[in-house]
Write a protein that holds these residues in place. Sequence first.
Motif, PDB file in Angstrom:
ATOM      1  N   VAL A   1      39.691  41.056  43.990  1.00 51.33           N
ATOM      2  CA  VAL A   1      38.618  41.060  42.985  1.00 51.33           C
ATOM      3  C   VAL A   1      37.532  42.111  43.198  1.00 51.33           C
ATOM      4  O   VAL A   1      36.836  42.480  42.251  1.00 51.33           O
TER       5      VAL A   1
ATOM      6  N   ASP B   1      37.944  35.839  40.157  1.00 54.18           N
ATOM      7  CA  ASP B   1      39.400  35.765  40.102  1.00 54.18           C
ATOM      8  C   ASP B   1      39.885  35.148  38.792  1.00 54.18           C
ATOM      9  O   ASP B   1      41.008  35.416  38.350  1.00 54.18           O
TER      10      ASP B   1
ATOM     11  N   ARG C   1      41.758  37.242  48.535  1.00 51.19           N
ATOM     12  CA  ARG C   1      41.067  37.118  47.252  1.00 51.19           C
ATOM     13  C   ARG C   1      40.037  38.241  47.091  1.00 51.19           C
ATOM     14  O   ARG C   1      39.889  38.810  46.005  1.00 51.19           O
TER      15      ARG C   1
END
Length: 269
Positions: A176, A136, A172
């Motif tokens: 990613v 990230d 997240r």
Amino acid sequence: MDLEALALNMRKIDTEIRPFKTLGVHPEIAKALSLKYYKYGLTLVTGITGSGKSSTLDTIIDANNRTVDAHIVVIASPVELIHNPIRSVVRHREVGRDVTSFKDGAVQALRQDPDVIVIGELRDPETITTTLEITDSGHKTFGTLHTSSAMESIERILGEVSTDEQDRVRNRLADVLTCVISQKLVSSLDGKRVLAKEVLLVTPSIRAAIRNNNVNEIYQMLNEGSELGMNTMEQDLKRLYDEGRISKEEAFNNANNKKRIQQLFNELD
């Protein structure tokens, strides 16, 4: 020890890196694996023990080493193969000898301005969380998991973290994740083994499915994503059968979705 006698299990480690073209991936997938085209993002290479994950990862590292000027940090347990610098500087860190854990190795690597970080195995919640965080922050990251399909890989990552962390990790991961290659080594008709793989390229639709916890929808997207180089394990096994490289029985035995591969063979009949 085995009945008070010393026993030993050995595995042959190849010193020869297979050329990238032997992976047989679509040009769009090749781009996703290259730092030249995708500067950041997480790629997972998954499969059971002995399915050739390390060999595939070494092939991908070697392809980047030959094509881009970069700093590549490999954290492994153990380090099996040394990549000599070609265009990239490649550092190797062994867990237990150079670093105390995958997590600590990843955190330390961040201080050394890496372009690519390879984390040998995402085996615990701390390593998974750290991997997502460093990706990230704008790094290209590769890792392995002991799972047999792209969907199982996503579910495994979410299942490893606590319930109250799952929403944050899911979002997240959706941000990613770039690519998942889930592979098996299947016995071929010539008495050797051949690579069968499920390939997922994360599109906006797949990101939305991960974010909204609709992982079951991904199989259909995989099934219909051939233009982008995607395929299910069942489609790849069917391809190997059509090419005369594996038997119908091997295709069935190695399929994750028995119902789906039966449908594929029924279409052939």
